[in-house]
Design an enzyme around this catalytic site. Structure first.
Site, PDB file in Angstrom:
ATOM      1  N   HIS A  17      47.143   0.834  11.699  1.00  0.00           N
ATOM      2  CA  HIS A  17      46.106  -0.132  12.106  1.00  0.00           C
ATOM      3  C   HIS A  17      46.753  -1.431  12.595  1.00  0.00           C
ATOM      4  CE1 HIS A  17      43.665   1.967   8.742  1.00  0.00           C
ATOM      5  NE2 HIS A  17      43.471   2.572   9.875  1.00  0.00           N
ATOM      6  N   LYS A  41      29.315   6.679   2.287  1.00  0.00           N
ATOM      7  CA  LYS A  41      30.693   7.183   2.140  1.00  0.00           C
ATOM      8  C   LYS A  41      31.332   6.524   0.915  1.00  0.00           C
ATOM      9  CE  LYS A  41      34.913   7.728   4.997  1.00  0.00           C
ATOM     10  NZ  LYS A  41      35.552   7.223   6.240  1.00  0.00           N
ATOM     11  N   ARG A  90      45.875   8.090  18.087  1.00  0.00           N
ATOM     12  CA  ARG A  90      47.073   8.580  17.406  1.00  0.00           C
ATOM     13  C   ARG A  90      47.582   9.880  18.003  1.00  0.00           C
ATOM     14  NH1 ARG A  90      44.040   7.766  11.737  1.00  0.00           N
ATOM     15  NH2 ARG A  90      42.461   8.641  13.095  1.00  0.00           N
ATOM     16  N   SER A 127      44.423   6.478   6.587  1.00  0.00           N
ATOM     17  CA  SER A 127      44.165   5.980   5.234  1.00  0.00           C
ATOM     18  C   SER A 127      44.039   7.141   4.246  1.00  0.00           C
ATOM     19  CB  SER A 127      42.880   5.143   5.233  1.00  0.00           C
ATOM     20  OG  SER A 127      43.005   4.040   6.105  1.00  0.00           O
TER      21      SER A 127
HETATM   22  C1  LIG Z   1      44.661   4.431  14.876  1.00  0.00           C
HETATM   23  C2  LIG Z   1      43.454   3.737  14.308  1.00  0.00           C
HETATM   24  C3  LIG Z   1      42.389   4.358  13.640  1.00  0.00           C
HETATM   25  N1  LIG Z   1      41.482   3.411  13.296  1.00  0.00           N
HETATM   26  C4  LIG Z   1      40.238   3.647  12.566  1.00  0.00           C
HETATM   27  C5  LIG Z   1      40.618   3.586  11.115  1.00  0.00           C
HETATM   28  C6  LIG Z   1      39.490   3.534  10.110  1.00  0.00           C
HETATM   29  O1  LIG Z   1      38.337   3.851  10.431  1.00  0.00           O
HETATM   30  O2  LIG Z   1      39.803   3.154   8.962  1.00  0.00           O
HETATM   31  C7  LIG Z   1      41.948   2.174  13.694  1.00  0.00           C
HETATM   32  C8  LIG Z   1      41.393   0.896  13.563  1.00  0.00           C
HETATM   33  C9  LIG Z   1      42.119  -0.194  14.071  1.00  0.00           C
HETATM   34  C10 LIG Z   1      43.332  -0.026  14.724  1.00  0.00           C
HETATM   35  C11 LIG Z   1      43.893   1.251  14.885  1.00  0.00           C
HETATM   36  C12 LIG Z   1      43.186   2.354  14.351  1.00  0.00           C
END
Ligand SMILES: Cc1cn(CCC(=O)O)c2ccccc12
Length: 158
Positions: A17, A41, A90, A127
């Protein structure tokens, strides 16, 4: 002032992130990291805990603001007068869903979605995977900020 929103659950924030948030902060005047409130959730950290973590680990960027929202992201964008969404991709597997959401969001509201390819060193992160590793005793140093690792160990291993 060019503003974008970076939406997510961030339960918890990972270096994947932060890769995108940090790069977006260099492209735009303000990046709003918006934590989704999803009561359906079950989450490991509360929304407030997630916001606190994000504020701490993004302070160094200087132009990142952390907020929360529920309901449609495009409604939040309209209320906040944010014209675009930044999403991290990703892998090809992310693209199908994100493309549909981008087309829907644009069709509903005119809000644009900009995609950034995550760095290869963090493209495998999520996560959920991070939580699983910590839960079974693995080491996630270098995959999440140190603060997040400490909080994960405390929450998952008591
Ligand atoms: C790669 C990536 C996935 N997500 C959603 C992750 C989520 O929903 O926790 C992001 C949010 C901000 C920056 C990059 C990302």
């Amino acid at each position: 002032m060019r503003r974008v929103v970076c939406p997510g659950s961030f339960d918890p924030v990972t270096n994947g992130h932060l890769d995108i948030i940090g790069r977006a902060s260099r492209q735009y005047d303000e990046v709003v990291v918006a934590v989704l409130i999803n009561i359906e959730k079950k989450s490991l950290f509360t929304v407030e805990e997630r916001i606190q973590m994000l504020q701490t680990v993004t302070k160094e960027y200087g132009n990142v603001r952390v907020d929360k929202f529920h309901g449609l992201l495009v409604d939040y964008c309209r209320q906040q007068e944010i014209p675009a969404i930044v999403k991290g991709l990703r892998a090809v597997s992310d693209f199908d869903y994100e493309l549909q959401m981008a087309q829907l969001n644009y069709r509903m509201s005119g809000v644009e979605t900009l995609f950034m390819a995550t760095g290869p060193e963090v493209s495998f992160l999520s996560s959920s995977r991070i939580k699983e590793i910590v839960k079974y005793g693995g080491n996630v140093a270098g995959l999440v900020p140190d603060l997040v690792q400490e909080l994960l160990v405390e929450r998952l291993r008591g």
